[in-house]
Structure formats: structure tokens, C-alpha cells
Design an enzyme around this catalytic site. Structure first.
Site, mmCIF file in Angstrom:
data_model
loop_
_atom_site.group_PDB
_atom_site.id
_atom_site.type_symbol
_atom_site.label_atom_id
_atom_site.label_comp_id
_atom_site.label_asym_id
_atom_site.label_seq_id
_atom_site.Cartn_x
_atom_site.Cartn_y
_atom_site.Cartn_z
ATOM 1 N N ARG A 71 -8.564 -0.614 4.502
ATOM 2 C CA ARG A 71 -7.690 0.417 3.922
ATOM 3 C C ARG A 71 -6.363 -0.189 3.491
ATOM 4 N NH1 ARG A 71 -7.201 5.885 7.146
ATOM 5 N NH2 ARG A 71 -5.833 6.099 5.360
ATOM 6 N N ASP A 126 4.598 0.177 12.180
ATOM 7 C CA ASP A 126 3.375 -0.438 11.623
ATOM 8 C C ASP A 126 3.211 -1.895 12.038
ATOM 9 O OD1 ASP A 126 3.456 1.346 8.433
ATOM 10 O OD2 ASP A 126 2.970 1.957 10.469
ATOM 11 N N LYS A 186 0.855 -1.209 0.000
ATOM 12 C CA LYS A 186 0.000 0.000 0.000
ATOM 13 C C LYS A 186 0.881 1.246 0.000
ATOM 14 C CE LYS A 186 -1.660 1.535 4.057
ATOM 15 N NZ LYS A 186 -1.338 2.931 4.389
ATOM 16 N N ASN A 187 1.918 1.248 0.846
ATOM 17 C CA ASN A 187 2.714 2.468 1.031
ATOM 18 C C ASN A 187 3.742 2.692 -0.065
ATOM 19 O OD1 ASN A 187 1.158 2.964 3.203
ATOM 20 N ND2 ASN A 187 2.687 2.383 4.739
ATOM 21 N N ARG A 222 0.188 14.059 13.246
ATOM 22 C CA ARG A 222 0.667 13.827 11.881
ATOM 23 C C ARG A 222 0.822 15.137 11.083
ATOM 24 N NH1 ARG A 222 -1.165 8.381 10.062
ATOM 25 N NH2 ARG A 222 0.631 8.530 8.677
ATOM 26 N N CYS A 266 -5.066 12.033 12.853
ATOM 27 C CA CYS A 266 -5.771 10.749 12.723
ATOM 28 C C CYS A 266 -5.648 10.062 14.071
ATOM 29 C CB CYS A 266 -5.155 9.925 11.595
ATOM 30 S SG CYS A 266 -3.587 9.229 12.023
HETATM 31 C C1 EPZ Z 1 4.305 6.760 6.604
HETATM 32 O O1 EPZ Z 1 3.508 7.766 7.211
HETATM 33 C C2 EPZ Z 1 3.393 5.565 6.404
HETATM 34 N N1 EPZ Z 1 2.311 5.923 5.501
HETATM 35 C C3 EPZ Z 1 2.836 5.112 7.757
HETATM 36 O O2 EPZ Z 1 2.064 3.938 7.526
HETATM 37 C C4 EPZ Z 1 4.012 4.751 8.665
HETATM 38 O O3 EPZ Z 1 3.518 4.399 9.935
HETATM 39 C C5 EPZ Z 1 4.957 5.955 8.787
HETATM 40 O O4 EPZ Z 1 5.379 6.388 7.472
HETATM 41 C C6 EPZ Z 1 6.197 5.634 9.599
HETATM 42 O O5 EPZ Z 1 6.877 4.575 9.020
HETATM 43 C C7 EPZ Z 1 2.559 5.972 4.160
HETATM 44 O O6 EPZ Z 1 3.658 5.728 3.703
HETATM 45 C C8 EPZ Z 1 1.407 6.337 3.284
HETATM 46 P P1 EPZ Z 1 6.275 10.028 8.834
HETATM 47 P P2 EPZ Z 1 4.070 9.279 7.295
HETATM 48 O O7 EPZ Z 1 6.191 11.320 8.109
HETATM 49 O O8 EPZ Z 1 4.983 9.536 6.161
HETATM 50 C C9 EPZ Z 1 6.471 13.289 12.282
HETATM 51 C C10 EPZ Z 1 0.224 2.546 7.758
HETATM 52 O O9 EPZ Z 1 -0.211 1.958 8.745
HETATM 53 N N2 EPZ Z 1 6.364 14.286 11.219
HETATM 54 O O10 EPZ Z 1 7.428 9.121 8.544
HETATM 55 O O11 EPZ Z 1 2.926 10.168 7.495
HETATM 56 C C11 EPZ Z 1 5.222 12.437 12.395
HETATM 57 O O12 EPZ Z 1 4.247 13.076 13.193
HETATM 58 C C12 EPZ Z 1 0.666 3.982 7.867
HETATM 59 O O13 EPZ Z 1 0.365 2.033 6.618
HETATM 60 C C13 EPZ Z 1 6.410 15.632 11.558
HETATM 61 O O14 EPZ Z 1 6.509 15.982 12.720
HETATM 62 O O15 EPZ Z 1 4.933 9.216 8.619
HETATM 63 C C14 EPZ Z 1 5.751 11.170 13.034
HETATM 64 O O16 EPZ Z 1 5.869 11.382 14.429
HETATM 65 C C15 EPZ Z 1 0.387 4.539 9.256
HETATM 66 N N3 EPZ Z 1 6.315 16.575 10.567
HETATM 67 C C16 EPZ Z 1 7.156 11.033 12.441
HETATM 68 O O17 EPZ Z 1 7.485 12.345 11.938
HETATM 69 C C17 EPZ Z 1 6.197 16.216 9.237
HETATM 70 O O18 EPZ Z 1 6.152 17.125 8.382
HETATM 71 C C18 EPZ Z 1 7.247 10.048 11.278
HETATM 72 O O19 EPZ Z 1 6.183 10.342 10.404
HETATM 73 C C19 EPZ Z 1 6.154 14.847 8.911
HETATM 74 C C20 EPZ Z 1 6.251 13.895 9.916
#
Ligand code: EPZ
Length: 421
Positions: A398, A306, A22-23, A121, A116
Site C-alpha cells: 500500500r 508513522d 503516498k500521503n 479513525r 482499521c
Molecule cells: C494521516 O491519517 C495519514 N494518512 C496517516 O498515515 C498518519 O498516520 C496520520 O495522518 C497522522 O500523521 C494520510 O495522510 C492518507 P489524523 P489521518 O486525522 O489524517 C483523530 C500511513 O501509514 N481524529 O491526523 O487519518 C484520529 O483518530 C497512514 O501512511 C479524530 O478523532 O490521521 C487520530 O487519533 C497511517 N476525528 C488523530 O485524530 C477526526 O475527524 C490524528 O488523526 C479525524 C481524526
């Protein structure tokens, strides 16, 4: 809303084939915005989130057809550069259209994703990177409006936190930028590498994907994606590993990538799970009783956030106490309250979950709250005594393709109760 009815106690045996990730699918679909023409993406899983991203692309003017795992996306004529609130609020990954739209049109308007179940996020790191590349960012009515006049300028960007979609978004934004863009502290996830490989096959010039420093040299245009096949879903793999592990099962998991799940394999072996590589995949054999083990989630290649919820379900029936620490998201313990309803013994102290293994979980009516929390309830229900009804399984849909069919084919007693409208 559909429910899943699961009767626990069966030892799962047989073979399961893993679907496309998916990702990886979501950023690849967004990447087609960068070209004018017909792109083909293969091994695409049939998921709610893929449908939502298809709807976002159609809103922009693309023609999207999905047939039997193959996506045909025609982005020759795009009339909009807006990702609307109605769609973004159902799937925050819609924000992945921001970078490609700015790269193609010089401007974009994307609804702020909002939080969410698992956390706030934010997308501040995405936006500050675009600002460094010369874009003007304004917020208006819950929308982010990005304008860079004509073209972005390459910049040296350091992500203060590893962000998967942030890395992907800026990598895509940079493909037409003037000069070179360097991303430091970039995400190493396999989905980032799959996207970089696809973009390079379209004519982009990206090096370093899979390391913490990625370089993108701007080019004039990209050609359509020509039948790129998506990598297997490492989290679906881990979920079926957990299902076999917890049910004293013996399951051959096919069409997966061992190099994407090394941390999961290592951790599961510490709990007594036997994992053997075979020509067709990996065989996962669950022990009579799982051994407790501690885990701390971290970015790839460490143990993935995840998989935290699914691992917690396993440790809920292990022979000791396991300390689980979630370091990526601030609220990713929504599954705990539901596991407690099934007789689990878990205390949360700050970001740490102390999981005291119990002899037996008991089936109960429970509710899915987010994608991986719902997966952990399925894992728990398959070993619980009696019947479990999992409500709101649209969360599950999803990210898991036909999960009840795949589990039933392994001998699991699971039925989908369709919601009567
Ligand atoms: C991706 O989400 C995945 N989704 C998530 O999978 C996964 O849990 C996550 O990466 C971590 O591996 C997709 O790829 C579509 P991040 P993402 O930006 O990119 C903070 C699933 O279950 N952050 O790596 O949104 C954030 O809050 C989903 O398939 C900021 O602060 O995650 C988090 O604490 C859930 N500011 C950390 O960084 C930003 O601008 C990592 O988030 C961006 C992120």
C-alpha cells in the site's frame, strides 16, 4: 497472498532513491475533482493506495492514466458524487474526495471509512467543519450524505485535535466557499503544504499552510493541475534510515528532503546512528550496537507516528531499555506481537511500550497487520538471525514502491514469494 522471504545478517550498502510521498499523492489526486480539465501529477509512486484512489476517481467519471510515475487525470466530465463502500473500506483516505465533491457539486455521498488495524479513525472533525460551513450532514446505510444546496459559506474552524486529512479535506472544501475560511490548529505536515501549493497553482487563494492557521479565500473556479511534482516520501526515507541503522549499514538516501525529517534525524543520532548531509542526499551509517532512546510520537514537526513501529524494531536490538509512547492512534502496537515472535522483549502498559534491547532477534514466520507494522517487520528481519517469512505483505504494497527491489539493490537478502492463485 504474497509473502516476503528475508535472510538477516547482511550489512546494507549503496544508494537508494526515495519515491514520491503516498500521503501527498492521495490528497492531490482528490484535488483534481475541483477542476474541469486534464491534470498532470508527476513523481507519483506505484502503490496500491494510488491505484485505489484512481479507482475512486474513475467511479466519479474521471479518466485516469498512470504511466511511469506520471498521472494524467481528466475530470472534465464527472457523473457521480459517490465514493462507494467497496473502495472506501480498503482505503480510508478515500474520504479525501468528500471536501472536493461538496465544493464542486454542492453535495456528496461517501461511505463512512470504518476503523482499521491502528484505531477507530473517526471523521467527526471533518464533518463538524463542513456543518460549520453550512452543510447538512446525514448518515444513511453506512454512508455520510453531505448537502449544502449550492455553495459552502466560509467559517472560522478550530480543530480540537490536529488532523492531517481533516485539514486537507476542509482546505479543499473551502476553495469555492463564499468568503474566507480560517482553519485553527491545522496540521503542519509537509503533505498539507504540498497540497496547498498545488491548489494555489490551480488558482486557489490559500495562505498559512505549514503553520497552525490556514486561510482560504473562496474563488469561482480552478484550472487543472499543470505537472505538479510530488514531494518525496519522508516515511519511506525514515524506513530506509532504519534499515541502514539496524544492519550496521552505510546507505546514501537520495531524492529526499532533510527539512521534512529533522525529528527523525535527531532521534536516530541519539541512538548512535551517524547521519551526514551530502550533495546528493543523506548518508546513514549504522553503529555496531544501537543505543536505547525514548520517543513520544506527535504531529509534525515532532517524531511521526508513522515511524514508531520502525523505530521500535531498532530499539529491540539496542543496548538498553527504550520507552516508546504512541500518542496519535489508540492501537498502533500491532507489530509488537510479531516482534515478540522474533525474540524481542517488549511490554505494553497503556499507551507505552517498554522495549528491552536483546542481543539478537531470531527469524520466524510473522504476519503484517498494517502498513507501518509490516515495515517494522522488514527492518527486524534484516538483522534477525536466519530466515523470516512475512505474510500478508499487501499491507506493505500500500505504501512502499518496489521495497524488495530497493533492499536487494543494497545487498539485502530478500525475495517476494508470489501467491499461486
Ligand atoms: C494521516 O491519517 C495519514 N494518512 C496517516 O498515515 C498518519 O498516520 C496520520 O495522518 C497522522 O500523521 C494520510 O495522510 C492518507 P489524523 P489521518 O486525522 O489524517 C483523530 C500511513 O501509514 N481524529 O491526523 O487519518 C484520529 O483518530 C497512514 O501512511 C479524530 O478523532 O490521521 C487520530 O487519533 C497511517 N476525528 C488523530 O485524530 C477526526 O475527524 C490524528 O488523526 C479525524 C481524526
Amino acid at each position: 497472498m504474497d509473502k516476503l522471504l528475508i535472510k538477516g545478517g547482511k550489512q546494507l550498502k549503496g544508494e537508494v532513491s526515495i519515491s514520491g510521498a503516498k500521503n501527498a499523492a492521495l490528497p492531490l489526486m482528490a484535488a483534481t475533482i475541483l477542476c474541469k480539465g486534464k491534470s498532470v501529477i508527476k513523481n507519483v509512486p506505484k502503490l496500491r493506495d494510488v491505484n485505489t484512489m484512481a479507482e475512486v476517481l474513475k467511479t466519479l467519471g474521471a479518466v485516469v492514466e498512470y504511466n511511469n510515475g506520471i498521472l494524467n487525470i481528466d475530470t472534465t466530465v464527472l457523473t457521480e458524487a459517490v465514493a462507494p463502500y467497496e473502495l472506501v473500506k480498503t482505503m480510508r483516505a478515500s474520504v479525501l474526495t468528500l471536501g472536493p465533491m461538496v465544493a464542486r457539486f454542492g453535495h456528496a455521498k461517501v461511505s463512512m471509512p470504518g476503523g482499521c488495524a491502528i484505531g477507530a479513525r473517526p471523521i467527526n472533525l471533518h464533518l463538524s467543519a463542513l456543518e460549520k460551513m453550512g452543510a447538512d450532514i446525514t448518515l444513511d446505510g453506512g454512508y455520510v450524505i453531505v448537502d449544502c444546496c449550492k455553495v459552502l459559506t466560509g467559517a472560522h474552524i478550530l480543530f480540537e485535535t490536529v488532523t492531517v486529512t481533516g485539514t486537507e479535506n476542509i482546505m479543499m472544501a473551502a476553495v469555492f466557499a463564499e468568503g474566507k475560511t480560517i482553519l485553527e490548529n491545522a496540521a503542519l505536515e509537509p503533505e498539507v503544504v504540498d497540497l496547498a501549493n498545488a491548489l494555489n497553482s490551480m488558482g486557489a487563494q490559500i495562505t498559512g499552510a505549514g503553520t497552525s492557521t490556514i486561510e482560504i479565500t473562496g474563488v469561482d473556479e480552478l484550472k487543472p493541475l499543470d505537472s505538479h511534482s510530488i514531494i518525496p516520501d519522508r516515511i519511506e526515507t525514515g524506513t530506509f534510515m532504519a534499515i541502514s541503522a539496524i544492519t550496521q549499514g552505510n546507505v546514501l538516501i537520495k531524492r529526499t528532503r532533510v527539512d521534512h525529517i529533522m525529528a527523525i534525524i535527531e532521534k536516530f543520532r541519539q541512538t548512535g546512528v551517524i547521519i551526514e548531509e551530502e550533495p546528493d542526499g543523506i548518508r546513514v551509517i549504522g553503529p555496531e550496537k544501537l543505543t536505547s532512546s525514548n520517543v513520544k510520537t506527535n504531529p509534525f514537526p515532532s517524531f511521526p507516528t508513522d515511524m514508531q513501529a520502525q523505530f521500535m524494531a531498532m530499539m529491540a536490538v539496542s543496548n538498553g531499555t527504550s520507552i516508546i509512547q504512541e500518542t496519535i492512534f489508540e492501537n498502533r502496537y500491532m507489530h509488537v506481537a510479531e516482534l515478540l515472535r522474533m525474540g524481542a522483549k517488549i511490554e505494553i502498559v497503556d499507551t507505552i511500550a517498554n522495549v528491552h534491547g536483546v542481543k539478537q532477534l531470531k527469524g520466524a514466520p510473522v504476519m503484517a497487520t498494517d502498513l507501518r507494522a509490516s515495515a517494522s517487520l522488514v527492518v527486524a528481519a534484516l538483522v534477525a538471525e536466519g530466515e523470516t517469512i512475512i505474510d500478508r505483505i499487501y499491507h506493505l504494497d500500500r505504501g512502499y514502491e518496489r521495497i524488495e527491489e530497493k533492499i536487494a539493490a543494497l545487498g539485502g537478502d530478500v525475495k517476494r514469494i508470489k501467491y499461486k492463485k
